[in-house]
Design an enzyme around this catalytic site. Sequence first.
Site, short mmCIF file in Angstrom:
data_model
loop_
_atom_site.label_atom_id
_atom_site.label_comp_id
_atom_site.label_asym_id
_atom_site.label_seq_id
_atom_site.Cartn_x
_atom_site.Cartn_y
_atom_site.Cartn_z
N HIS A 95 -56.96 3.31 9.15
CA HIS A 95 -57.37 2.51 7.98
C HIS A 95 -58.88 2.30 8.00
O HIS A 95 -59.56 2.47 6.98
CB HIS A 95 -56.66 1.16 7.97
CG HIS A 95 -57.16 0.22 6.92
ND1 HIS A 95 -56.65 0.17 5.63
CD2 HIS A 95 -58.17 -0.69 6.94
CE1 HIS A 95 -57.30 -0.74 4.93
NE2 HIS A 95 -58.23 -1.27 5.70
N GLU A 96 -59.42 1.94 9.16
CA GLU A 96 -60.86 1.73 9.27
C GLU A 96 -61.63 3.03 9.06
O GLU A 96 -62.71 3.04 8.47
CB GLU A 96 -61.21 1.09 10.62
CG GLU A 96 -60.61 -0.28 10.85
CD GLU A 96 -60.88 -1.26 9.72
OE1 GLU A 96 -61.93 -1.15 9.06
OE2 GLU A 96 -60.02 -2.14 9.49
N HIS A 99 -62.33 3.71 5.50
CA HIS A 99 -63.56 3.13 4.95
C HIS A 99 -64.77 4.03 5.23
O HIS A 99 -65.68 4.14 4.40
CB HIS A 99 -63.80 1.74 5.54
CG HIS A 99 -62.83 0.70 5.06
ND1 HIS A 99 -62.58 0.50 3.72
CD2 HIS A 99 -62.06 -0.19 5.74
CE1 HIS A 99 -61.69 -0.49 3.60
NE2 HIS A 99 -61.36 -0.91 4.80
#
Length: 226
Positions: A95-96, A99
């Site tokens: 998920h990170e 980004h």
Amino acid sequence: MGFLIYFIIIMAVPLLIQLYLKNTYKKYSNVGTSSGITGAEAARRVLDENGLYNVKVEPVRGRLTDHYDPRSKVVRLSQDNYYGNSIAAISVATHEVGHAVQDKMDYTPLRIRHALVPVANWGSNLSFFFILAGMLMQASGMFLLGIIFFAVSVLFQVVTLPVEYNASARAHDFMVSSGMIRNNEESGARKVLNAAALTYVAATIIAIMELLRFILMFVGMNNNEE
């Protein structure tokens, strides 16, 4: 009575969602994956697959303190997720990385959010000062200024939603396409990602509710002045 119900809602909803997130994260932190890779390895693999060789992956202290730093170009993972090889660990890690990929692609909502950060911080800090001062002094102009500042922080919350959901969608695709998760593991990964996203949904709903309440108070203040 109405205010009491409202107060219970804005206090209870975030707490319940945080509890759900912690329970979901805890459950899938104890469930391994067939690939057996750690969160750090998952993050590094996806970064390299997307040509982000310059982005580092580092451990950071704390629990669920994971984040991507666009200024330093670093994905920082809490130690449990950095070293862990659970469904939760690689879900949070990818998920990170989502980004970081957004940053590379110049994803518009992310750019808007970055631009709003300093304004939103100031708005959040100043809004309640002006709102409280406006209420005590019965100064509608000051109250309105507080509402405007608060509206900027609400806008930041709204823009955050597509940023987080897009990062989660990317994370899911990364994990599936690279074989990090298989078959029944996919369901657990979705639950972790969705639980995390719900915290942003709750924060946004509460912020909008507060903004509407302030607007109604402002309207009532003007009606009393007339």
